[in-house]
Design a protein around this motif. Sequence first.
Motif, PDB file in Angstrom:
ATOM      1  N   GLU A  16       0.829  -1.207   0.000  1.00 52.06           N
ATOM      2  CA  GLU A  16       0.000   0.000   0.000  1.00 52.06           C
ATOM      3  C   GLU A  16       0.865   1.258   0.000  1.00 52.06           C
ATOM      4  N   GLN A  18       1.492   3.669  -2.016  1.00 54.73           N
ATOM      5  CA  GLN A  18       0.927   4.943  -2.445  1.00 54.73           C
ATOM      6  C   GLN A  18       0.128   5.602  -1.332  1.00 54.73           C
ATOM      7  N   GLN A  19      -0.472   4.802  -0.484  1.00 53.93           N
ATOM      8  CA  GLN A  19      -1.262   5.326   0.628  1.00 53.93           C
ATOM      9  C   GLN A  19      -0.412   5.566   1.865  1.00 53.93           C
ATOM     10  N   LYS A  33       3.379   8.042   6.699  1.00 54.44           N
ATOM     11  CA  LYS A  33       2.478   8.975   7.380  1.00 54.44           C
ATOM     12  C   LYS A  33       2.527   8.780   8.891  1.00 54.44           C
ATOM     13  N   ALA A 318      -5.804   5.660   6.430  1.00 50.92           N
ATOM     14  CA  ALA A 318      -6.833   5.685   5.397  1.00 50.92           C
ATOM     15  C   ALA A 318      -7.362   7.102   5.207  1.00 50.92           C
ATOM     16  N   GLU A 319      -7.600   7.471   3.969  1.00 54.71           N
ATOM     17  CA  GLU A 319      -8.125   8.804   3.669  1.00 54.71           C
ATOM     18  C   GLU A 319      -9.525   8.955   4.272  1.00 54.71           C
TER      19      GLU A 319
END
Length: 325
Positions: A16, A18-19, A33, A318-319
């Motif tokens: 994951e 890209q996230q 992040k 998570a967005e």
Amino acid sequence: MDIKPHYNPAPSRYDEAQQLYRRCGRSGVLLPKISLGFWHNFGSVDPYERSRQITRYAFDHGITHFDLANNYGPLYGTAEETLGRLMDDDFRPFRDELFISTKAGYDMWPGPYGDHGSRKYLMASIDQSLKRMHLDYVDLFYSHRFDAQTPIEETLQALVDIVRAGKALYVGISNWPLEPLRQAAAYLRQRDVPLLIYQGKLNLLNREPMESGITRFCHDEGVGFIAFSPLAQGLLTDRYLNGIPEGSRMSRAHFLRPDMLTPQLLEQISAMNGMAQQRGETLAEMALKWILQQQGVTSVLVGASSVEQLQKNLRCIAEAEQIDL
């Protein structure tokens, strides 16, 4: 003889990507992040195998950034010693997948040369830190706080020379006011050692880096920003909603004092918790998401006293819809 099992990281740890990652300012560095902070829970007073489980879980889930400082523990220096042991036991084969940071600026050893921002202190500290962590270099070395009694050029030139000596790849600063931050960014840029990142305390109860213009400066100047104390030492969780639990940080008056939990603060936290519940989230999850939505923020430093706690904190990646608080 105690033979430790060989560590094989999860092959899915970058699935994951890209996230998981954000570019740090205008540099070539991507940081997760969520980064793992060693401020608490990794010292000599903490069980090593628990620290090992937490760091393994972190790396298995794409957390490549481990953040330390010379005096993290307790005892001072022992968080770095734990990292050194982890490198030997598990992470040596994956050194080039890790981004390891440490700092100097607060009190570390007795006498006039074990504190603040002198060249003497910073040069000695980086050598000590590398020895404790069993590393040839760190990816990032910070000035941990601004020292108004030391010429700013002395502190900054020490950072430049640490990079030029190959002991750090990048430099950062932490807890500096805005005007010295401006001077630091200019000085370092002129010497081809650009400021990679600023570390500051940012959470729903303390927005000083935003209010003072630091996050805006970082965004405009292409400097990354990483937030520490994102859950306000546990206040922005459900831990203190119904009193002060026995064994909690506040019950030990360790960084948090019982008199800090005023009726007004409790009312504010309870209201935020209600909003989080309406969103189908925990207060901690909402608090972390809010930071990641702020302009200029690259990463959030979380501590963890268990794998389960880290697992919960990772949900904020998570967005989500914008949080207006």
